[in-house]
Write a protein that holds these residues in place. Structure first.
Motif, mmCIF file in Angstrom:
data_model
loop_
_atom_site.group_PDB
_atom_site.id
_atom_site.type_symbol
_atom_site.label_atom_id
_atom_site.label_comp_id
_atom_site.label_asym_id
_atom_site.label_seq_id
_atom_site.Cartn_x
_atom_site.Cartn_y
_atom_site.Cartn_z
ATOM 1 N N TYR A 153 0.830 -1.196 0.000
ATOM 2 C CA TYR A 153 0.000 0.000 0.000
ATOM 3 C C TYR A 153 0.867 1.250 0.000
ATOM 4 C CZ TYR A 153 -3.032 -3.728 1.538
ATOM 5 O OH TYR A 153 -3.695 -4.919 1.624
ATOM 6 N N ASP A 154 0.941 1.916 -1.149
ATOM 7 C CA ASP A 154 1.814 3.077 -1.292
ATOM 8 C C ASP A 154 1.310 4.318 -0.567
ATOM 9 O OD1 ASP A 154 3.675 1.722 -2.827
ATOM 10 O OD2 ASP A 154 2.650 2.193 -4.700
ATOM 11 N N GLU A 155 0.019 4.539 -0.553
ATOM 12 C CA GLU A 155 -0.523 5.783 0.001
ATOM 13 C C GLU A 155 -1.194 5.617 1.365
ATOM 14 O OE1 GLU A 155 0.254 8.676 -1.330
ATOM 15 O OE2 GLU A 155 1.348 7.512 -2.824
ATOM 16 N N GLU A 156 -1.259 4.399 1.862
ATOM 17 C CA GLU A 156 -1.861 4.163 3.173
ATOM 18 C C GLU A 156 -1.005 4.790 4.264
ATOM 19 O OE1 GLU A 156 -3.046 0.412 6.044
ATOM 20 O OE2 GLU A 156 -3.013 0.134 3.880
ATOM 21 N N LEU A 157 -1.670 5.304 5.297
ATOM 22 C CA LEU A 157 -0.952 5.853 6.441
ATOM 23 C C LEU A 157 -0.778 4.763 7.498
ATOM 24 C CD1 LEU A 157 -2.572 9.362 6.916
ATOM 25 C CD2 LEU A 157 -0.343 8.823 5.930
ATOM 26 N N PHE A 158 0.420 4.701 8.048
ATOM 27 C CA PHE A 158 0.738 3.755 9.109
ATOM 28 C C PHE A 158 0.985 4.547 10.383
ATOM 29 C CE2 PHE A 158 2.155 1.973 5.076
ATOM 30 C CZ PHE A 158 1.438 0.795 5.058
ATOM 31 N N TYR A 159 0.496 4.027 11.503
ATOM 32 C CA TYR A 159 0.582 4.738 12.776
ATOM 33 C C TYR A 159 1.465 4.043 13.808
ATOM 34 C CZ TYR A 159 -3.101 7.519 10.772
ATOM 35 O OH TYR A 159 -3.822 8.349 9.927
ATOM 36 N N SER A 160 1.944 2.842 13.477
ATOM 37 C CA SER A 160 2.847 2.111 14.372
ATOM 38 C C SER A 160 3.440 0.936 13.613
ATOM 39 C CB SER A 160 2.108 1.613 15.617
ATOM 40 O OG SER A 160 1.245 0.549 15.268
ATOM 41 N N ILE A 161 4.455 0.340 14.184
ATOM 42 C CA ILE A 161 5.070 -0.831 13.566
ATOM 43 C C ILE A 161 4.055 -1.969 13.467
ATOM 44 C CG2 ILE A 161 6.018 -1.714 15.737
ATOM 45 C CD1 ILE A 161 7.704 -1.922 12.260
ATOM 46 N N GLU A 162 3.073 -1.998 14.358
ATOM 47 C CA GLU A 162 2.052 -3.045 14.309
ATOM 48 C C GLU A 162 1.226 -2.972 13.033
ATOM 49 O OE1 GLU A 162 2.489 -1.117 17.072
ATOM 50 O OE2 GLU A 162 3.101 -2.558 18.592
ATOM 51 N N ASP A 163 1.119 -1.792 12.425
ATOM 52 C CA ASP A 163 0.398 -1.657 11.161
ATOM 53 C C ASP A 163 1.145 -2.333 10.017
ATOM 54 O OD1 ASP A 163 -1.560 -0.167 12.437
ATOM 55 O OD2 ASP A 163 -0.752 1.766 11.773
ATOM 56 N N ILE A 164 2.452 -2.462 10.168
ATOM 57 C CA ILE A 164 3.289 -3.067 9.136
ATOM 58 C C ILE A 164 3.546 -4.530 9.442
ATOM 59 C CG2 ILE A 164 5.589 -3.007 8.093
ATOM 60 C CD1 ILE A 164 5.561 0.019 8.723
ATOM 61 N N TRP A 165 3.865 -4.813 10.701
ATOM 62 C CA TRP A 165 4.195 -6.170 11.149
ATOM 63 C C TRP A 165 3.124 -6.583 12.141
ATOM 64 C CZ3 TRP A 165 8.952 -7.522 14.683
ATOM 65 C CH2 TRP A 165 9.065 -8.903 14.798
ATOM 66 N N GLU A 166 2.061 -7.172 11.623
ATOM 67 C CA GLU A 166 0.895 -7.506 12.449
ATOM 68 C C GLU A 166 1.190 -8.567 13.499
ATOM 69 O OE1 GLU A 166 -2.239 -8.512 9.761
ATOM 70 O OE2 GLU A 166 -2.251 -6.520 8.867
ATOM 71 N N ASP A 167 2.167 -9.414 13.263
ATOM 72 C CA ASP A 167 2.477 -10.516 14.185
ATOM 73 C C ASP A 167 3.622 -10.183 15.134
ATOM 74 O OD1 ASP A 167 0.514 -12.024 12.943
ATOM 75 O OD2 ASP A 167 1.928 -12.919 11.534
ATOM 76 N N ILE A 168 3.900 -8.917 15.347
ATOM 77 C CA ILE A 168 5.016 -8.532 16.213
ATOM 78 C C ILE A 168 4.785 -9.093 17.618
ATOM 79 C CG2 ILE A 168 4.003 -6.298 16.816
ATOM 80 C CD1 ILE A 168 6.870 -5.160 16.876
ATOM 81 N N PRO A 169 5.766 -9.751 18.184
ATOM 82 C CA PRO A 169 5.600 -10.290 19.538
ATOM 83 C C PRO A 169 5.465 -9.147 20.546
ATOM 84 C CG PRO A 169 7.667 -11.064 18.535
ATOM 85 C CD PRO A 169 7.054 -10.079 17.612
#
Length: 76
Positions: free
Chosen positions: A47-63
């Motif tokens: 997603y090129d134009e989506e806004l991300f607000y935390s690493i969890e938005d990118i890496w959903e399975d973050i421990p």
């Protein structure tokens, strides 16, 4: 895309509060000297134009809990 806690730590101080796009994250990673693996992972985001607000938005399975790290409180 393969993330680790060490790689994700390079994005801890990214300007997440107002949302950040893929291209802004890549720019941030390049400016701060993040390893090429971080930049490669960011380039794989669909997603090129989506806004991300935390690493969890990118890496959903973050421990996020000790159980997810494989640690148990009663182990010494």
């Amino acid at each position: 895309m393969v993330w680790s806690l060490a790689l994700s730590s390079y994005l801890n101080d990214a300007p997440w509060e107002d949302g950040i796009t893929k291209s802004e994250l890549i720019d941030y990673a390049e400016r701060t000297g993040a390893p090429s693996a971080v930049i490669e992972n960011l380039q794989e985001i669909e997603y090129d134009e989506e806004l991300f607000y935390s690493i969890e938005d990118i890496w959903e399975d973050i421990p996020t809990t000790d159980d997810e790290f494989g640690w148990k409180e009663d182990e010494n």
